[in-house]
Scaffold this motif. Structure first.
Motif, PDB file in Angstrom:
ATOM      1  N   TYR A 192       0.794  -1.224   0.000  1.00  0.00           N
ATOM      2  CA  TYR A 192       0.000   0.000   0.000  1.00  0.00           C
ATOM      3  C   TYR A 192       0.831   1.281   0.000  1.00  0.00           C
ATOM      4  N   PRO A 193       1.865   1.393   0.818  1.00  0.00           N
ATOM      5  CA  PRO A 193       2.613   2.660   0.819  1.00  0.00           C
ATOM      6  C   PRO A 193       3.404   2.911  -0.466  1.00  0.00           C
ATOM      7  N   PHE A 194       3.679   1.869  -1.231  1.00  0.00           N
ATOM      8  CA  PHE A 194       4.550   1.987  -2.396  1.00  0.00           C
ATOM      9  C   PHE A 194       3.804   2.038  -3.719  1.00  0.00           C
ATOM     10  N   PHE A 195       2.560   1.612  -3.721  1.00  0.00           N
ATOM     11  CA  PHE A 195       1.823   1.429  -4.964  1.00  0.00           C
ATOM     12  C   PHE A 195       1.741   2.714  -5.787  1.00  0.00           C
ATOM     13  N   LEU A 196       1.260   3.793  -5.207  1.00  0.00           N
ATOM     14  CA  LEU A 196       1.117   5.042  -5.949  1.00  0.00           C
ATOM     15  C   LEU A 196       2.470   5.547  -6.440  1.00  0.00           C
ATOM     16  N   GLY A 197       3.492   5.454  -5.599  1.00  0.00           N
ATOM     17  CA  GLY A 197       4.837   5.871  -6.006  1.00  0.00           C
ATOM     18  C   GLY A 197       5.353   5.074  -7.183  1.00  0.00           C
ATOM     19  N   ASP A 198       5.075   3.776  -7.193  1.00  0.00           N
ATOM     20  CA  ASP A 198       5.525   2.943  -8.309  1.00  0.00           C
ATOM     21  C   ASP A 198       4.781   3.273  -9.600  1.00  0.00           C
ATOM     22  N   VAL A 199       3.512   3.625  -9.494  1.00  0.00           N
ATOM     23  CA  VAL A 199       2.765   4.052 -10.680  1.00  0.00           C
ATOM     24  C   VAL A 199       3.367   5.348 -11.215  1.00  0.00           C
ATOM     25  N   VAL A 200       3.654   6.289 -10.316  1.00  0.00           N
ATOM     26  CA  VAL A 200       4.259   7.560 -10.736  1.00  0.00           C
ATOM     27  C   VAL A 200       5.618   7.311 -11.379  1.00  0.00           C
ATOM     28  N   LYS A 201       6.433   6.445 -10.780  1.00  0.00           N
ATOM     29  CA  LYS A 201       7.749   6.142 -11.350  1.00  0.00           C
ATOM     30  C   LYS A 201       7.627   5.502 -12.734  1.00  0.00           C
ATOM     31  N   ALA A 202       6.654   4.625 -12.909  1.00  0.00           N
ATOM     32  CA  ALA A 202       6.462   3.994 -14.222  1.00  0.00           C
ATOM     33  C   ALA A 202       6.103   5.049 -15.266  1.00  0.00           C
ATOM     34  N   MET A 203       5.278   6.011 -14.886  1.00  0.00           N
ATOM     35  CA  MET A 203       4.903   7.062 -15.831  1.00  0.00           C
ATOM     36  C   MET A 203       6.085   7.999 -16.111  1.00  0.00           C
ATOM     37  N   LEU A 204       6.926   8.206 -15.109  1.00  0.00           N
ATOM     38  CA  LEU A 204       8.116   9.033 -15.310  1.00  0.00           C
ATOM     39  C   LEU A 204       9.078   8.407 -16.316  1.00  0.00           C
ATOM     40  N   VAL A 205       9.184   7.086 -16.305  1.00  0.00           N
ATOM     41  CA  VAL A 205      10.037   6.395 -17.279  1.00  0.00           C
ATOM     42  C   VAL A 205       9.614   6.789 -18.691  1.00  0.00           C
ATOM     43  N   VAL A 206       8.330   6.686 -18.952  1.00  0.00           N
ATOM     44  CA  VAL A 206       7.813   7.003 -20.278  1.00  0.00           C
ATOM     45  C   VAL A 206       7.991   8.494 -20.573  1.00  0.00           C
ATOM     46  N   LEU A 207       7.709   9.348 -19.607  1.00  0.00           N
ATOM     47  CA  LEU A 207       7.840  10.791 -19.790  1.00  0.00           C
ATOM     48  C   LEU A 207       9.277  11.189 -20.095  1.00  0.00           C
ATOM     49  N   LEU A 208      10.232  10.588 -19.399  1.00  0.00           N
ATOM     50  CA  LEU A 208      11.634  10.923 -19.634  1.00  0.00           C
ATOM     51  C   LEU A 208      12.049  10.663 -21.076  1.00  0.00           C
ATOM     52  N   PHE A 209      11.615   9.560 -21.625  1.00  0.00           N
ATOM     53  CA  PHE A 209      11.970   9.245 -23.007  1.00  0.00           C
ATOM     54  C   PHE A 209      11.181  10.100 -23.991  1.00  0.00           C
ATOM     55  N   THR A 210       9.932  10.392 -23.669  1.00  0.00           N
ATOM     56  CA  THR A 210       9.111  11.217 -24.550  1.00  0.00           C
ATOM     57  C   THR A 210       9.646  12.638 -24.604  1.00  0.00           C
ATOM     58  N   VAL A 211       9.976  13.204 -23.456  1.00  0.00           N
ATOM     59  CA  VAL A 211      10.463  14.581 -23.388  1.00  0.00           C
ATOM     60  C   VAL A 211      11.819  14.725 -24.067  1.00  0.00           C
ATOM     61  N   THR A 212      12.680  13.732 -23.933  1.00  0.00           N
ATOM     62  CA  THR A 212      14.003  13.819 -24.548  1.00  0.00           C
ATOM     63  C   THR A 212      13.969  13.495 -26.044  1.00  0.00           C
ATOM     64  N   GLY A 213      12.796  13.097 -26.525  1.00  0.00           N
ATOM     65  CA  GLY A 213      12.678  12.815 -27.949  1.00  0.00           C
ATOM     66  C   GLY A 213      13.264  11.480 -28.350  1.00  0.00           C
ATOM     67  N   ARG A 214      13.603  10.651 -27.385  1.00  0.00           N
ATOM     68  CA  ARG A 214      14.179   9.339 -27.686  1.00  0.00           C
ATOM     69  C   ARG A 214      13.070   8.330 -27.873  1.00  0.00           C
ATOM     70  N   THR A 215      13.324   7.376 -28.713  1.00  0.00           N
ATOM     71  CA  THR A 215      12.395   6.260 -28.848  1.00  0.00           C
ATOM     72  C   THR A 215      13.022   5.058 -28.170  1.00  0.00           C
ATOM     73  N   PHE A 216      12.193   4.150 -27.755  1.00  0.00           N
ATOM     74  CA  PHE A 216      12.732   2.942 -27.171  1.00  0.00           C
ATOM     75  C   PHE A 216      13.372   2.132 -28.268  1.00  0.00           C
ATOM     76  N   GLY A 217      14.400   1.376 -27.909  1.00  0.00           N
ATOM     77  CA  GLY A 217      15.202   0.656 -28.881  1.00  0.00           C
ATOM     78  C   GLY A 217      14.416  -0.265 -29.782  1.00  0.00           C
ATOM     79  N   SER A 218      14.941  -0.458 -30.943  1.00  0.00           N
ATOM     80  CA  SER A 218      14.324  -1.388 -31.875  1.00  0.00           C
ATOM     81  C   SER A 218      15.241  -2.590 -32.029  1.00  0.00           C
ATOM     82  N   GLY A 219      14.673  -3.687 -32.320  1.00  0.00           N
ATOM     83  CA  GLY A 219      15.492  -4.894 -32.469  1.00  0.00           C
ATOM     84  C   GLY A 219      15.736  -5.550 -31.135  1.00  0.00           C
ATOM     85  N   ARG A 220      16.497  -6.587 -31.155  1.00  0.00           N
ATOM     86  CA  ARG A 220      16.785  -7.344 -29.926  1.00  0.00           C
ATOM     87  C   ARG A 220      18.178  -7.041 -29.452  1.00  0.00           C
ATOM     88  N   SER A 221      18.328  -7.097 -28.108  1.00  0.00           N
ATOM     89  CA  SER A 221      19.671  -6.840 -27.549  1.00  0.00           C
ATOM     90  C   SER A 221      20.412  -8.128 -27.380  1.00  0.00           C
TER      91      SER A 221
END
Length: 190
Positions: A161-190
């Motif tokens: 319970y204490p971590f759930f909302l924070g983890d949702v916010v962190k997950a959205m920040l991951v996407v926002l960081l890449f969107t704002v920097t104009g980067r796309t997630f990698g293509s192909g396999r690593s």
């Protein structure tokens, strides 16, 4: 092409660049563990954000190697984990209340990396991948916490319970960081 974009897009980087990327990723994970909001029995950190971001950005293999390197550094006694060395180091620390999180990070990079490699790179699908990857951390987290502190204590009240909302916010920040920097997630396999 900028070096950062070549790393993210995995356009056949040389072995030395892959190694440097993995080392830098493990160092980033260490830095994220040092941003701590004290909480009992485990602290709030930005590690989940970094773990999920590494999976999406680097793919499952390189991100997994980076997290394994981070865990190995901690296992041998380097103060890479949250609240170390104050709360112990090495295997003793890993067997404490935060051990489930550490195992969960392995699952999270595999989920985020696999989904990113399967094309979950646009903001909406990347957000779903980030949420799923963040959620899988809860499986070993809650099991481990219950094992360490006992099942008769309120495990969900302490580990979910204490971590759930924070983890949702962190997950959205991951996407926002890449969107704002104009980067796309990698293509192909690593």
């Amino acid at each position: 092409m900028p070096l950062f974009q070549a790393i993210i897009e995995r356009r056949n980087p040389p072995l030395a660049l892959n190694g440097a990327t993995v080392i830098a990723a493990s160092l980033g994970l260490t830095l994220s563990s040092k941003i701590v909001v004290p909480f009992d029995p485990v602290p709030f950190t930005t590690q989940t954000l970094v773990v999920v971001g590494l999976g999406l950005a680097l793919g499952r293999r390189r991100a997994l190697v980076a997290v394994l390197l981070y865990l190995m550094q901690g296992a041998v006694g380097l103060p890479v984990f949250a609240e170390t060395p104050e709360k112990g180091i090495g295997i003793d620390y890993m067997l404490g209340p935060t051990g489930g999180y550490l195992v969960g990070y392995l699952l999270a990079v595999l989920v985020a990396g696999s989904l990113g490699e399967r094309g979950w790179r646009k903001p909406a699908s990347a957000a779903a991948a980030a949420l799923l990857a963040s959620a899988v951390v809860y499986i070993p987290r809650l099991f481990w916490l219950g094992t360490v502190i006992g099942w008769f204590k309120p495990v969900l009240a302490l580990g979910l319970y204490p971590f759930f909302l924070g983890d949702v916010v962190k997950a959205m920040l991951v996407v926002l960081l890449f969107t704002v920097t104009g980067r796309t997630f990698g293509s192909g396999r690593s």
